[in-house]
Design a protein around this motif. Sequence first.
Motif, PDB file in Angstrom:
ATOM      1  N   SER A  69      75.549  21.158 -30.429  1.00  0.00           N
ATOM      2  CA  SER A  69      76.218  20.739 -31.668  1.00  0.00           C
ATOM      3  C   SER A  69      75.970  21.761 -32.767  1.00  0.00           C
ATOM      4  O   SER A  69      74.828  22.030 -33.131  1.00  0.00           O
ATOM      5  CB  SER A  69      75.704  19.359 -32.097  1.00  0.00           C
ATOM      6  OG  SER A  69      76.345  18.950 -33.284  1.00  0.00           O
ATOM      7  N   THR A  71      77.499  22.889 -36.710  1.00  0.00           N
ATOM      8  CA  THR A  71      78.432  22.543 -37.789  1.00  0.00           C
ATOM      9  C   THR A  71      79.403  23.708 -37.986  1.00  0.00           C
ATOM     10  O   THR A  71      79.098  24.851 -37.639  1.00  0.00           O
ATOM     11  CB  THR A  71      77.685  22.287 -39.114  1.00  0.00           C
ATOM     12  OG1 THR A  71      77.063  23.520 -39.531  1.00  0.00           O
ATOM     13  CG2 THR A  71      76.631  21.206 -38.950  1.00  0.00           C
ATOM     14  N   GLU A  72      80.583  23.366 -38.494  1.00  0.00           N
ATOM     15  CA  GLU A  72      81.575  24.417 -38.732  1.00  0.00           C
ATOM     16  C   GLU A  72      81.059  25.422 -39.761  1.00  0.00           C
ATOM     17  O   GLU A  72      81.432  26.593 -39.728  1.00  0.00           O
ATOM     18  CB  GLU A  72      82.891  23.788 -39.181  1.00  0.00           C
ATOM     19  CG  GLU A  72      83.563  22.996 -38.061  1.00  0.00           C
ATOM     20  CD  GLU A  72      85.007  22.679 -38.363  1.00  0.00           C
ATOM     21  OE1 GLU A  72      85.435  22.873 -39.509  1.00  0.00           O
ATOM     22  OE2 GLU A  72      85.715  22.223 -37.438  1.00  0.00           O
ATOM     23  N   ALA A  88      85.317  21.897 -29.035  1.00  0.00           N
ATOM     24  CA  ALA A  88      84.646  20.597 -29.162  1.00  0.00           C
ATOM     25  C   ALA A  88      84.882  19.841 -27.859  1.00  0.00           C
ATOM     26  O   ALA A  88      85.987  19.893 -27.315  1.00  0.00           O
ATOM     27  CB  ALA A  88      85.208  19.819 -30.347  1.00  0.00           C
ATOM     28  N   GLU A 182      90.283  18.632 -34.502  1.00  0.00           N
ATOM     29  CA  GLU A 182      90.334  17.539 -35.477  1.00  0.00           C
ATOM     30  C   GLU A 182      90.342  16.174 -34.774  1.00  0.00           C
ATOM     31  O   GLU A 182      89.683  15.221 -35.218  1.00  0.00           O
ATOM     32  CB  GLU A 182      91.605  17.709 -36.331  1.00  0.00           C
ATOM     33  CG  GLU A 182      91.755  16.689 -37.437  1.00  0.00           C
ATOM     34  CD  GLU A 182      93.094  16.839 -38.151  1.00  0.00           C
ATOM     35  OE1 GLU A 182      93.982  17.536 -37.630  1.00  0.00           O
ATOM     36  OE2 GLU A 182      93.237  16.229 -39.225  1.00  0.00           O
ATOM     37  N   GLN A 185      86.868  15.417 -33.379  1.00  0.00           N
ATOM     38  CA  GLN A 185      85.963  15.037 -34.469  1.00  0.00           C
ATOM     39  C   GLN A 185      86.243  13.604 -34.937  1.00  0.00           C
ATOM     40  O   GLN A 185      85.327  12.852 -35.259  1.00  0.00           O
ATOM     41  CB  GLN A 185      86.114  16.030 -35.628  1.00  0.00           C
ATOM     42  CG  GLN A 185      85.550  17.413 -35.274  1.00  0.00           C
ATOM     43  CD  GLN A 185      85.894  18.487 -36.291  1.00  0.00           C
ATOM     44  OE1 GLN A 185      86.879  18.360 -37.033  1.00  0.00           O
ATOM     45  NE2 GLN A 185      85.104  19.547 -36.325  1.00  0.00           N
ATOM     46  N   LYS A 188      84.775  11.222 -32.508  1.00  0.00           N
ATOM     47  CA  LYS A 188      83.317  11.146 -32.679  1.00  0.00           C
ATOM     48  C   LYS A 188      82.922  10.487 -33.999  1.00  0.00           C
ATOM     49  O   LYS A 188      81.743  10.434 -34.338  1.00  0.00           O
ATOM     50  CB  LYS A 188      82.714  12.555 -32.617  1.00  0.00           C
ATOM     51  CG  LYS A 188      82.783  13.178 -31.228  1.00  0.00           C
ATOM     52  CD  LYS A 188      82.154  14.567 -31.217  1.00  0.00           C
ATOM     53  CE  LYS A 188      82.149  15.168 -29.815  1.00  0.00           C
ATOM     54  NZ  LYS A 188      81.573  16.530 -29.782  1.00  0.00           N
ATOM     55  N   GLN A 190      83.709  11.458 -37.173  1.00  0.00           N
ATOM     56  CA  GLN A 190      83.320  12.405 -38.220  1.00  0.00           C
ATOM     57  C   GLN A 190      84.369  12.502 -39.321  1.00  0.00           C
ATOM     58  O   GLN A 190      84.376  13.463 -40.104  1.00  0.00           O
ATOM     59  CB  GLN A 190      83.074  13.786 -37.601  1.00  0.00           C
ATOM     60  CG  GLN A 190      81.933  13.805 -36.606  1.00  0.00           C
ATOM     61  CD  GLN A 190      81.696  15.184 -35.995  1.00  0.00           C
ATOM     62  OE1 GLN A 190      82.376  16.148 -36.349  1.00  0.00           O
ATOM     63  NE2 GLN A 190      80.765  15.279 -35.084  1.00  0.00           N
ATOM     64  N   GLN A 195      84.407  18.934 -44.397  1.00  0.00           N
ATOM     65  CA  GLN A 195      84.862  19.834 -43.335  1.00  0.00           C
ATOM     66  C   GLN A 195      83.736  20.717 -42.811  1.00  0.00           C
ATOM     67  O   GLN A 195      83.591  20.923 -41.614  1.00  0.00           O
ATOM     68  CB  GLN A 195      86.010  20.705 -43.862  1.00  0.00           C
ATOM     69  CG  GLN A 195      86.724  21.501 -42.798  1.00  0.00           C
ATOM     70  CD  GLN A 195      87.423  20.613 -41.777  1.00  0.00           C
ATOM     71  OE1 GLN A 195      87.969  19.572 -42.100  1.00  0.00           O
ATOM     72  NE2 GLN A 195      87.373  21.011 -40.518  1.00  0.00           N
ATOM     73  N   LYS A 198      81.418  18.896 -40.321  1.00  0.00           N
ATOM     74  CA  LYS A 198      81.945  18.433 -39.042  1.00  0.00           C
ATOM     75  C   LYS A 198      81.479  19.389 -37.949  1.00  0.00           C
ATOM     76  O   LYS A 198      81.259  20.572 -38.195  1.00  0.00           O
ATOM     77  CB  LYS A 198      83.476  18.375 -39.082  1.00  0.00           C
ATOM     78  CG  LYS A 198      83.988  17.272 -40.010  1.00  0.00           C
ATOM     79  CD  LYS A 198      85.495  17.243 -40.062  1.00  0.00           C
ATOM     80  CE  LYS A 198      85.963  16.112 -40.982  1.00  0.00           C
ATOM     81  NZ  LYS A 198      87.440  16.071 -41.104  1.00  0.00           N
ATOM     82  N   THR A 199      81.328  18.867 -36.750  1.00  0.00           N
ATOM     83  CA  THR A 199      80.692  19.678 -35.701  1.00  0.00           C
ATOM     84  C   THR A 199      81.651  20.081 -34.585  1.00  0.00           C
ATOM     85  O   THR A 199      82.668  19.431 -34.338  1.00  0.00           O
ATOM     86  CB  THR A 199      79.512  18.908 -35.065  1.00  0.00           C
ATOM     87  OG1 THR A 199      80.014  17.723 -34.440  1.00  0.00           O
ATOM     88  CG2 THR A 199      78.477  18.549 -36.099  1.00  0.00           C
ATOM     89  N   ILE A 200      81.264  21.153 -33.957  1.00  0.00           N
ATOM     90  CA  ILE A 200      81.875  21.589 -32.703  1.00  0.00           C
ATOM     91  C   ILE A 200      80.746  21.675 -31.683  1.00  0.00           C
ATOM     92  O   ILE A 200      79.574  21.582 -32.051  1.00  0.00           O
ATOM     93  CB  ILE A 200      82.571  22.961 -32.866  1.00  0.00           C
ATOM     94  CG1 ILE A 200      81.562  24.005 -33.367  1.00  0.00           C
ATOM     95  CG2 ILE A 200      83.781  22.859 -33.779  1.00  0.00           C
ATOM     96  CD1 ILE A 200      82.107  25.405 -33.419  1.00  0.00           C
TER      97      ILE A 200
END
Length: 361
Positions: A69, A71-72, A88, A182, A185, A188, A190, A195, A198-200
């Motif tokens: 995980s 974050t962007e 993701a 998107e 996310q 999940k 989020q 922005q 938010k995670t990848i």
Amino acid sequence: MFLGINEMKYTKAKYVLIILVIVMITWLIAILSGLANGLQQGNRLAVDQWQAKTVIVTKESNKNLNASSLTEKEASSLLNNQNIAAVAQAALAIRNDSSKDSTRTNTSFFGVSNQSFLRPKVTSGNLYQKKNEVVLSADLKEQGYKIGDKIYAGTYKTPLEIVGWTKKSTYNIVPVIYTSIETIQAIKGQDTLTQENKTINGLVVRKNGVTLSSSLKEKVVQLDVKSFIEALPGYQAQNLTLDTMIYFLIIIASFVIGIFIYIMTLQKTAMFGVLKVQGVPTNYLVKSVISQTGILAVLGVAIGLILTAITVQFLPNSMPYTTNYLALGLNSLLLIIIALLGGFISTRTIKNIDPLVAIGG
């Protein structure tokens, strides 16, 4: 060879039995080899289709994309590079209506930008353009899904619209569904995050030479694709188990074939003794046994491969069988060589035959 062929014509039942043993062994090895290869591809097919060089995941994930995980914000320094794509991922069961009692299908969702090099090649329909649109792997057609259907994933309440199909793609044995980052996310939960928070799950790199920032180096590990695949959960254990079974089967087969040929040679001791008395050279008898063994092995392996080709036509689609022609060819060649070795070992018996003893003189 002439002597060996004539002998096989007069004692067909005995040689048919030997050919049958080689056929059954070849058949079993070919099917096991195809299943092992099918399971390998089922685990890694989606990764192979990326045609990438390396994969970046967090150190804490133990090289597992699903557990990684980022974050962007953390990945932002790399996301402007066109040779790097964010991905993701989520393992989810889908159903074709909102009822909780609906039949579910296990799938692996991949969220990738429709502008990145990881976007799926659509074979029919369209690529996703909006949130909650998905492109499905072709093997999900057999589950009754079609373009325009609304599907539900896990506990995500918003329906996802099927807008296209891509060629067969699997990851961890289950079919892959491609959608936008998107959408993943949102699945999940989020939606409420900013922005940058938010995670990848990771980053996929198409070319070598990517330089990571010092802060990112502390958090992530960059794996070449081979290492990434070998780290897939259960991948190495599964391959090692099946490969060991195949190799043991080949070793056992070598003993069985060798013993068969040795016993047959012993049974012909008197006949070889008579031929030696008549002046037939030992080398001629040896060549006869070797050529006879070669013919039996080639016939047995060929019939075994034909039976495998027929069997494959009737295997259910749920069985992960994929023919690996190189492995199949090598295993077949190995069986023939083993049979010939069995024949060579038996020729020592021919060389040691005393004609007078053999014919009871």
